[in-house]
Structure formats: C-alpha cells, structure tokens
Design a protein around this motif. Sequence first.
Motif, PDB file in Angstrom:
ATOM      1  N   VAL A   1      -4.317   2.034  -5.027  1.00 43.93           N
ATOM      2  CA  VAL A   1      -4.222   3.385  -4.479  1.00 43.93           C
ATOM      3  C   VAL A   1      -4.532   4.380  -5.590  1.00 43.93           C
ATOM      4  O   VAL A   1      -3.968   4.293  -6.687  1.00 43.93           O
ATOM      5  CB  VAL A   1      -2.822   3.663  -3.894  1.00 43.93           C
TER       6      VAL A   1
ATOM      7  N   THR B   1      -3.568  -4.493  -3.623  1.00 44.90           N
ATOM      8  CA  THR B   1      -3.906  -3.131  -3.216  1.00 44.90           C
ATOM      9  C   THR B   1      -4.186  -2.282  -4.441  1.00 44.90           C
ATOM     10  O   THR B   1      -3.723  -2.589  -5.549  1.00 44.90           O
ATOM     11  CB  THR B   1      -2.789  -2.494  -2.370  1.00 44.90           C
TER      12      THR B   1
ATOM     13  N   GLU C   1      -6.476   7.896   5.657  1.00 41.99           N
ATOM     14  CA  GLU C   1      -5.066   7.571   5.538  1.00 41.99           C
ATOM     15  C   GLU C   1      -4.460   7.441   6.929  1.00 41.99           C
ATOM     16  O   GLU C   1      -4.667   8.296   7.788  1.00 41.99           O
ATOM     17  CB  GLU C   1      -4.326   8.670   4.766  1.00 41.99           C
TER      18      GLU C   1
ATOM     19  N   GLU D   1       0.832  -1.209   0.000  1.00 41.59           N
ATOM     20  CA  GLU D   1       0.000   0.000   0.000  1.00 41.59           C
ATOM     21  C   GLU D   1       0.863   1.254   0.000  1.00 41.59           C
ATOM     22  O   GLU D   1       0.592   2.216  -0.727  1.00 41.59           O
ATOM     23  CB  GLU D   1      -0.925  -0.005   1.224  1.00 41.59           C
TER      24      GLU D   1
ATOM     25  N   SER E   1      -7.358  -2.531  -0.004  1.00 41.41           N
ATOM     26  CA  SER E   1      -6.478  -3.695   0.064  1.00 41.41           C
ATOM     27  C   SER E   1      -7.312  -4.959  -0.007  1.00 41.41           C
ATOM     28  O   SER E   1      -8.540  -4.906   0.082  1.00 41.41           O
ATOM     29  CB  SER E   1      -5.656  -3.670   1.361  1.00 41.41           C
TER      30      SER E   1
ATOM     31  N   THR F   1      -7.158   4.280  -0.503  1.00 37.27           N
ATOM     32  CA  THR F   1      -6.481   2.985  -0.512  1.00 37.27           C
ATOM     33  C   THR F   1      -7.470   1.857  -0.254  1.00 37.27           C
ATOM     34  O   THR F   1      -8.292   1.933   0.661  1.00 37.27           O
ATOM     35  CB  THR F   1      -5.379   2.946   0.564  1.00 37.27           C
TER      36      THR F   1
ATOM     37  N   TYR G   1      -0.521  -0.807   7.693  1.00 38.08           N
ATOM     38  CA  TYR G   1      -1.049  -1.619   6.598  1.00 38.08           C
ATOM     39  C   TYR G   1      -0.758  -3.105   6.787  1.00 38.08           C
ATOM     40  O   TYR G   1      -1.625  -3.944   6.520  1.00 38.08           O
ATOM     41  CB  TYR G   1      -0.510  -1.131   5.263  1.00 38.08           C
TER      42      TYR G   1
ATOM     43  N   GLN H   1      -2.086  -0.193  -8.976  1.00 37.74           N
ATOM     44  CA  GLN H   1      -2.560  -1.470  -8.447  1.00 37.74           C
ATOM     45  C   GLN H   1      -1.369  -2.421  -8.333  1.00 37.74           C
ATOM     46  O   GLN H   1      -0.515  -2.459  -9.227  1.00 37.74           O
ATOM     47  CB  GLN H   1      -3.613  -2.084  -9.368  1.00 37.74           C
TER      48      GLN H   1
ATOM     49  N   GLU I   1       1.320   4.083  -3.000  1.00 37.75           N
ATOM     50  CA  GLU I   1       1.067   5.511  -2.773  1.00 37.75           C
ATOM     51  C   GLU I   1       2.276   6.360  -3.158  1.00 37.75           C
ATOM     52  O   GLU I   1       2.123   7.443  -3.739  1.00 37.75           O
ATOM     53  CB  GLU I   1       0.696   5.758  -1.316  1.00 37.75           C
TER      54      GLU I   1
ATOM     55  N   TYR J   1     -10.143   1.459   3.136  1.00 40.48           N
ATOM     56  CA  TYR J   1      -9.806   2.162   4.363  1.00 40.48           C
ATOM     57  C   TYR J   1     -10.473   3.533   4.363  1.00 40.48           C
ATOM     58  O   TYR J   1     -10.500   4.226   3.348  1.00 40.48           O
ATOM     59  CB  TYR J   1      -8.292   2.302   4.500  1.00 40.48           C
TER      60      TYR J   1
END
Length: 281
Positions: free
Chosen positions: A126, A124, A184, A76, A137, A135, A192, A99, A80, A181
């Motif tokens: 993002v 994941t 953040e 994750e 997962s 995000t 994570y 991804q 990001e 999620y």
Amino acid sequence: MPYAMGPNNYGKSGIRLVRVARDTARHGLRDLTVHTALSGDLDATHYTGDNTGVLPTDTQKNTVYAFARDGIGPIEAFAERLARHFVDATPAITAARVQIEEHAWTRIGDHSFTRGEGGELRTTEVVYDGTSARTASGVRDLLLLNTTDSEFNGFLADEYTTLPETDDRILATAVTATWDYRAEPDDGGAFYDQAFNAARGALLAAFADTYSLSLQQTLHAVGERILKAVPEVGEVRLSLPNRHHYRFDLERFGLDNPGVVFQAGDLPYGLIEGTVRREAA
C-alpha cells in the motif's frame, strides 16, 4: 551545492509480528512480516545530519505492534492504516509505503497450528501520498505442478540448441503474482478477503485447466482468469520460474522409464515474467 539528493526513503524492514486472538477458547493466529518505507522533506538529515524531521525506524516498528493490539483484519487494510498514520502524523513525511507478507498456518486444534518450512505467502503493498492510497495484492512462492498436459516444441533452434522437443512433460513453478486494484473499496475489510480468495482460486483453476504449450501461454491464461474473476483488478504481474523435471535415463541399468522417474532440477532455471492488463475502453 553541486550534488543533490535524488529520490530516497527510509524505514524498517523485516518486522516480525504474531498476533493471537483469544476472544474464545478457539484461538486465532496471524503471522506477518511488515516493511515500512517513508519519504518526504528529508534533505536536512542527508545534507547536515539535522534529524528533527526523522521518525526513527524503531518508532515505526513499535507503531506496527501497537496498531496490532486492536486487531489486524485483511493485511491490505492493516497496511493502509499504518501508511495513513505515518503520513498524517509526521509533518516531514509526504508518502509512505507499507508492504506485508502473511505466513499461513494450518489449524490442527483449538489452539494448535502447523506450518511447513517455506510455503506460500499472501502479500500486499500500500502506498499513501496524503491524498489517496494505491493497493496491490498477491501471492509469492505458490508451488504448482502438473504431471502432464504440458508440451514444449516448435521452438527456434540454432547451432547451440540441445534441448529436445517434448509433447509430454511435468510443468512445475513457484508463482509470484501481484494484482493492482483500480480503486479503493468502500468496505475494505470484506472486499479484500473476498477479492484475494477469488483471485487465488482463479489462478489455481487456470493452471489446472490449461493445456500448456508453453509456460508463457500458461502465464497469460492465469492473468486473464484473475482479471475475469475480479473486475476491480486492473492488471496482473506474474513471475513464473520453470522448475524443471528431467526424465531420468534408466537404460544404462537395463530398465525402461515410461515417464515415471524424474530428476528435479535446481540451477539454472527458466524464468517467465509478464503483465496481463485490461485493454483500454
């Protein structure tokens, strides 16, 4: 111009990345597949072929490898880092989606690993829009099977129904689960990994603990258990194919079959999908 571009993006798909950690004699191994997708002010390249705002997909691929040089951490956090870079460093790009699927290897020595064909993936996605990152997962192709504690009866029957009711069956599936999620985390790296382990553990426990009257019921139990285990998760999306196992007829050979011999089905298969989310306060 009578025809206008709608939503669009471009990127590099299927970037295969393997990183070996050699800090000690006991090596670490990470095996990822990365997909990038960028969007923004790209009308010129579509309408006239003016590519001045286009960051080549080959450059996106190279960026993934360059960023891996100093470590990956949770997928994750790595996704990001990449998404923020593509938006913040590319004037024409206003949003990036990254991804990642992680392929798990099992350690069998200080520098030796094994992995069967196929198998579970940690996933994941993002999305960064220049202001905030979203995000999600999850897992894909997580094979699960209960040899009992599963029924399927009392269902609607019409003139085309041939499926017999059963009060004891094998329940098998290959889970795809994705959880979003709600915010953040302050400490992305530690959070994570902990959240993923808690969600995966809750998924496994729910499947094992639930006396299933339908795969739909099992789906809800799994989603509910993940939400309870990880308060930071807002909703869970689940896709559960029913990996059918049919009790094989041995009577034609003069043998009984007390629920010990099954034929594993292939196509077609039932597919149960749904979303479990927290109720609004």
